[in-house]
Scaffold this active site. Structure first.
Site, short mmCIF file in Angstrom:
data_model
loop_
_atom_site.label_atom_id
_atom_site.label_comp_id
_atom_site.label_asym_id
_atom_site.label_seq_id
_atom_site.Cartn_x
_atom_site.Cartn_y
_atom_site.Cartn_z
N GLY A 236 32.31 -94.54 27.55
CA GLY A 236 33.14 -94.82 28.72
C GLY A 236 33.36 -93.57 29.54
CB CYS A 264 29.55 -91.89 24.40
SG CYS A 264 29.35 -90.90 25.90
CG HIS A 354 24.65 -93.45 25.18
ND1 HIS A 354 25.46 -94.50 25.58
CD2 HIS A 354 25.17 -92.34 25.75
CE1 HIS A 354 26.41 -94.04 26.37
NE2 HIS A 354 26.26 -92.73 26.48
CD GLU A 356 23.38 -97.29 24.05
OE1 GLU A 356 23.31 -96.76 25.16
OE2 GLU A 356 24.00 -96.78 23.09
#
Length: 380
Positions: A236, A264, A354, A356
């Site tokens: 975020g 993150c 990250h 993903e």
């Protein structure tokens, strides 16, 4: 931000940094005025994922790759329902996109969503300037009636800074929703949305996890109302020093010893929950080519990053916290910035990057398997 969606064409545009440096070019995307924090992304591909990453809220992204927009824009790759960047800076935009999945040009998409950009800029010189001087406020001005340089600089310096910015609630979902497990359901995870990307719950769903995505305002009671086997805190935007609510919720999870995974912003929240401080990096890590070492295995991974803040934790020893011993599990090989934390006495860990990584690389995808292992261990 003020914009016009008329064709930019050869409309003049000016980029003004808060230290007075000026770059001139042509409007790209919407014509108008926008402000944000100037940052640069070193990825050679994946611009669509970058643009739609909620972590870029209120940031003007400078692309270091010279050619942008070659593959156009499709309807499959966005990480959220809209473009979040405050502005976009490119050197040589593609004149015509070419890809079998392309539905429209990047220029058209920026214009349709009112995102002010600038092209024809020496992004190499701009990036070097930001590396030397640090990330700073910036404005992009385009149109035929541009203000004088003094007026533009004054407006840039009046824009809000990223330090002290509390932004998660502005990008997070307002209502909880469920991403079902793919195949047999094995676990339930409560994911606190601080700016989550669409690929993140998908990666968990691929592993048989039913993901309940909760608003950033969710309480500890909201988290446990879904009877989770594990709790996830997402990426975020903003300054982690402002995230007192998220820190409090995470401490509630740690007290109950529920398996926990953060990425993150979630890594910074874990750092604060454990009693560590956070600080703003000079120019941050952004791109999909950042080298990180997993200190638990010694393996070096190429990873996807988007962060301007970091956790201040000792690299050379474990630390005693209110929740047991904690150590730095991952470190950036470029600058020794903390890239991951793990608790040694409770099932909790986090990484600053990250895993993903929809646009790649996929070196860190194993971290979702590590989360599954924690939940399996707790259930056993």
């Amino acid at each position: 931000m003020t914009t016009s969606t008329r064709g930019a064409g050869k409309v003049p545009a000016v980029l003004v940094l808060e230290d007075g440096r000026i770059f001139r070019g042509r409007a790209y995307g919407a014509v108008g005025v926008t402000f944000g924090e100037a940052v640069f992304s070193t990825g050679m591909t994946g611009y669509q994922e970058t643009l739609t990453d909620p972590s870029y809220h209120r940031q003007v992204v400078v692309m270091t790759a010279p050619h942008v927009g070659n593959t156009g824009v499709n309807d499959e790759d966005p990480e959220s329902k809209r473009i979040w960047v405050a502005g976009y800076v490119v050197r040589d935009p593609a004149r015509t996109p070419s890809n079998w999945r392309s539905r429209r040009s990047l220029d058209d998409e920026l214009r349709a969503q009112g995102v002010v950009g600038i092209s024809g800029v020496d992004t190499r010189a701009l990036t070097r300037h930001l590396r030397e001087r640090g990330a700073m406020r910036v404005g992009i001005f385009s149109g035929n009636a541009l203000p004088d340089e003094g007026t533009m600089l004054t407006e840039v310096r009046q824009a809000p800074e990223m330090e002290g910015a509390d932004l998660s609630a502005e990008v997070a979902t307002k209502e909880a929703y469920v991403v079902p497990a793919i195949g047999e359901k094995k676990f339930t995870v409560a994911a606190v949305d601080l700016g989550i990307k669409g690929m993140t719950p998908h990666r968990m769903a691929e592993r048989g996890i039913e993901v309940h995505v909760l608003p950033a305002t969710a309480t500890v009671d909201d988290v446990y109302a879904v009877n989770p086997d594990g709790v996830f805190f997402s990426n975020g935007p903003g300054d982690p020093a402002t995230a007192d609510h998220a820190v409090s919720v995470m401490q509630g999870v740690l007290e109950r010893k529920t398996p926990l995974f953060g990425i993150c912003f979630g890594n910074q929240i874990l750092g604060r929950a454990l009693g560590f401080g956070t600080y703003k990096l000079k120019y941050g890590h952004r791109g999909i080519n950042q080298p990180v070492q997993d200190r638990t295995t010694g393996k070096v991974e190429v990873t996807a990053h988007n962060h301007g803040f970091a956790v201040d934790a000792p690299l050379d020893q474990a630390s005693e916290t209110s929740y047991g011993r904690a150590e730095v599990s991952h470190v950036c090989l470029n600058d020794n910035v903390v890239e991951g934390l793990r608790l040694l006495d409770r099932p909790a860990f986090s990484v600053q990057y990250h895993p993903e990584a929809a646009a790649g690389p996929h070196d860190a995808a194993y971290l979702f398997d590590r989360f599954v292992s924690l939940m399996e261990g707790q259930r056993a």
